[in-house]
Scaffold this motif. Structure first.
Motif, PDB file in Angstrom:
ATOM      1  N   GLY A 249       0.914  -1.069  -0.054  1.00  0.00           N
ATOM      2  CA  GLY A 249      -0.097  -0.107   0.119  1.00  0.00           C
ATOM      3  C   GLY A 249       0.819   1.301   0.274  1.00  0.00           C
ATOM      4  N   ALA A 250       2.095   1.225   0.103  1.00  0.00           N
ATOM      5  CA  ALA A 250       3.068   2.430   0.224  1.00  0.00           C
ATOM      6  C   ALA A 250       3.559   2.766  -1.170  1.00  0.00           C
ATOM      7  N   LYS A 251       3.662   3.915  -1.476  1.00  0.00           N
ATOM      8  CA  LYS A 251       4.419   4.401  -2.755  1.00  0.00           C
ATOM      9  C   LYS A 251       5.670   5.135  -2.512  1.00  0.00           C
ATOM     10  N   PRO A 252       6.661   4.536  -2.565  1.00  0.00           N
ATOM     11  CA  PRO A 252       8.204   5.359  -2.474  1.00  0.00           C
ATOM     12  C   PRO A 252       8.302   6.389  -3.267  1.00  0.00           C
ATOM     13  N   ARG A 253       8.983   7.313  -2.813  1.00  0.00           N
ATOM     14  CA  ARG A 253       9.413   8.695  -3.872  1.00  0.00           C
ATOM     15  C   ARG A 253      10.336   8.021  -4.844  1.00  0.00           C
ATOM     16  N   GLU A 254       9.955   8.610  -6.128  1.00  0.00           N
ATOM     17  CA  GLU A 254      11.019   8.249  -7.047  1.00  0.00           C
ATOM     18  C   GLU A 254      11.647   9.273  -7.560  1.00  0.00           C
ATOM     19  N   LEU A 255      12.937   9.637  -7.443  1.00  0.00           N
ATOM     20  CA  LEU A 255      13.832  10.447  -7.517  1.00  0.00           C
ATOM     21  C   LEU A 255      14.925  10.120  -8.749  1.00  0.00           C
ATOM     22  N   GLU A 256      15.349  11.278  -9.190  1.00  0.00           N
ATOM     23  CA  GLU A 256      16.294  11.112 -10.417  1.00  0.00           C
ATOM     24  C   GLU A 256      17.420  12.234 -10.362  1.00  0.00           C
ATOM     25  N   PHE A 328      16.601   6.770  -8.221  1.00  0.00           N
ATOM     26  CA  PHE A 328      16.712   6.220  -6.899  1.00  0.00           C
ATOM     27  C   PHE A 328      15.116   6.163  -6.158  1.00  0.00           C
ATOM     28  N   LEU A 329      15.211   5.132  -4.968  1.00  0.00           N
ATOM     29  CA  LEU A 329      13.777   5.008  -4.347  1.00  0.00           C
ATOM     30  C   LEU A 329      13.881   5.425  -3.058  1.00  0.00           C
ATOM     31  N   MET A 330      12.872   6.274  -2.472  1.00  0.00           N
ATOM     32  CA  MET A 330      13.161   6.814  -1.162  1.00  0.00           C
ATOM     33  C   MET A 330      11.981   6.282  -0.386  1.00  0.00           C
ATOM     34  N   GLU A 331      12.021   5.965   0.674  1.00  0.00           N
ATOM     35  CA  GLU A 331      10.864   5.373   1.553  1.00  0.00           C
ATOM     36  C   GLU A 331      10.012   6.423   1.788  1.00  0.00           C
ATOM     37  N   PRO A 332       8.507   6.044   1.951  1.00  0.00           N
ATOM     38  CA  PRO A 332       7.477   7.327   2.242  1.00  0.00           C
ATOM     39  C   PRO A 332       7.823   7.735   3.477  1.00  0.00           C
ATOM     40  N   ALA A 333       7.541   8.925   3.796  1.00  0.00           N
ATOM     41  CA  ALA A 333       7.782   9.504   5.373  1.00  0.00           C
ATOM     42  C   ALA A 333       6.579   8.518   6.205  1.00  0.00           C
ATOM     43  N   THR A 334       7.218   8.268   7.329  1.00  0.00           N
ATOM     44  CA  THR A 334       6.612   7.542   8.618  1.00  0.00           C
ATOM     45  C   THR A 334       6.936   8.386   9.582  1.00  0.00           C
ATOM     46  N   LYS A 335       5.990   8.133  10.690  1.00  0.00           N
ATOM     47  CA  LYS A 335       6.084   8.560  12.116  1.00  0.00           C
ATOM     48  C   LYS A 335       6.431   7.427  13.218  1.00  0.00           C
ATOM     49  N   ASN A 336       7.364   7.522  14.017  1.00  0.00           N
ATOM     50  CA  ASN A 336       7.662   6.696  14.937  1.00  0.00           C
ATOM     51  C   ASN A 336       6.398   6.915  16.186  1.00  0.00           C
ATOM     52  N   LYS A 337       6.634   5.965  17.384  1.00  0.00           N
ATOM     53  CA  LYS A 337       5.808   5.954  18.221  1.00  0.00           C
ATOM     54  C   LYS A 337       5.512   7.258  18.985  1.00  0.00           C
ATOM     55  N   LYS A 338       6.838   8.288  18.898  1.00  0.00           N
ATOM     56  CA  LYS A 338       6.655   9.445  19.658  1.00  0.00           C
ATOM     57  C   LYS A 338       5.967  10.628  18.842  1.00  0.00           C
ATOM     58  N   TYR A 347      17.412   4.450  -1.337  1.00  0.00           N
ATOM     59  CA  TYR A 347      17.877   2.858  -2.325  1.00  0.00           C
ATOM     60  C   TYR A 347      18.312   3.408  -3.677  1.00  0.00           C
ATOM     61  N   LEU A 348      19.540   3.099  -4.140  1.00  0.00           N
ATOM     62  CA  LEU A 348      19.716   3.143  -5.555  1.00  0.00           C
ATOM     63  C   LEU A 348      19.157   2.180  -6.391  1.00  0.00           C
TER      64      LEU A 348
END
Length: 400
Positions: A249-256, A328-338, A347-348
């Protein structure tokens, strides 16, 4: 005669600088034939005709080499040009040859004119054009050409070899599995087991040797795996299955990033593609307006610096030259427990040694945003080709 008149006379008799003869090679036998035609048409429209004498050279999907009017017909979409490769009195076959003086020629057999070329710009995408094969021909003919050499082109096309070089350079990549078409056909169940043991869905299935997202599928579960494998296997004997970034369900950011140079490459600003589809597939790249390019990408200074440095490291790891686009692929932003945003991993993904080259393609747009307009980018690439060819002349190939 006054001094001013003498200067005027001298200026009037000053010889006109010789134009460089540039062969623009396009078409080819790959699944990216049409993309090549678009790139070449854009270059032919923008190239500075006051500096260069431009010679269009087309290759049909059947492998016929065409020049002059036949090449222009191919560029316009005529898929059945005159078959000039056949040796008949009424036709002229085309060949690359190296003359005794070391200058190259596009020779038309049975013709009176041999057109010497200073540089070839091979605007060929995919198999037989971007994979080291045509570059090997240029090397044998000892001609200057735009882009990476045999090794850089071959490793930039073969994703399995590419990833091995990236791993050796310590560059972060997603987990992946390499398989052969013969392995898949011989024991499908065993291959599925191997994939699912190392990776979790979603995964991306790709032919190892192709570009423009041709033959690539996003697989969400086991039911989609076999059709995706069969599709990829129809394009190549080597298959690569990659872990999706971000999870279900997540879409990584696609960077070039666009890289330019030979031994001292430079990186452009970072760009981002927000695909209109689930990922940036062939349709999203060439037939849909739904995808949105963002240049420069919205990143922190440290993230941008990291990505640009990784792009240059990838360029050097594959021994590239001239140009390349690094994805490149970059993980979508997520929030930790705090409730704080956790640091997204980058990732390359891959390197493309002859990216799409229309005026609206990402590679030229990234350089335009970095201060290098399209026409000047073409000039720079031709200069880099000549520079690399001249540097090669310092190498001794014989003992005598």
């Amino acid at each position: 005669m006054t001094k001013q008149k003498k200067q005027t006379k001298k200026q009037a008799t000053k010889p006109t600088p010789k134009k460089l003869r540039i062969g623009i090679l396009f078409g080819g036998r790959s699944g990216e034939h049409e993309v090549s035609l678009l790139s070449a048409a854009s270059i032919l429209k923008a190239i500075d005709q006051t500096k260069y004498e431009v010679i269009p050279i087309g290759i049909t999907k059947q492998g016929q080499w065409l020049t002059a009017t036949d090449a222009q017909h191919l560029l316009a979409g005529n898929t059945k040009p005159a078959p000039i490769h056949k040796k008949r009195a009424a036709t002229k076959s085309v060949a690359l040859r190296a003359s005794a003086s070391g200058h190259e020629a596009l020779a038309q057999q049975n013709g009176s004119l041999a057109q010497s070329l200073d540089v070839i710009f091979p605007v060929l995408h995919g198999t037989f054009g971007e994979d080291g094969t045509i570059q090997g021909l240029f090397e044998l003919a000892d001609i200057a050409y735009v882009g990476s050499g045999v090794l850089g082109s071959a490793t930039g096309m073969d994703k399995t070899a590419m990833k091995q070089l990236f791993a050796a350079a310590g560059l972060p990549q997603t987990p992946h599995v390499n398989l052969l078409r013969s392995e898949w056909k011989a024991d499908t169940k065993r291959c599925i087991k191997r994939i699912e043991k190392k990776l979790t869905y979603p995964v991306f299935v790709k032919p190892a040797n192709l570009g423009s997202s041709v033959g690539i599928s996003k697989v969400h579960d086991r039911s989609e795996l076999a059709p995706a494998m069969d599709l990829a296997a129809s394009f190549d004997r080597k298959l690569i299955i990659e872990q999706g970034v971000g999870g279900p369900g997540a879409k990584p950011r696609e960077l070039e990033v666009a890289v330019l140079g030979n031994d001292s490459p430079e990186a452009s600003v970072v760009g981002e593609i927000v695909p209109g589809a689930e990922f940036y597939d062939y349709n999203a790249k060439y037939h849909s307006d739904a995808s949105v390019p963002i240049i420069p990408a919205q990143l922190s200074k440290s993230e941008s610096k990291q990505i640009r440095e990784m792009a240059i490291a990838a360029f050097r790891a594959c021994d590239c030259a001239g140009l390349a686009r690094v994805d490149f692929l970059m993980e979508p932003a997520t929030k930790n427990k705090k409730g704080r945003e956790s640091k997204a991993r980058i990732y390359l993904n891959e390197i493309n040694t002859m990216p799409g080259f229309t005026s609206i393609s990402m590679y030229p747009k990234l350089w335009e945003a970095s201060g290098l307009p399209y026409k000047q980018l073409i000039d720079r690439l031709i200069s880099l080709a000549a520079e690399r060819h001249q540097e090669k002349q310092q190498t001794t190939f014989t003992r005598v």
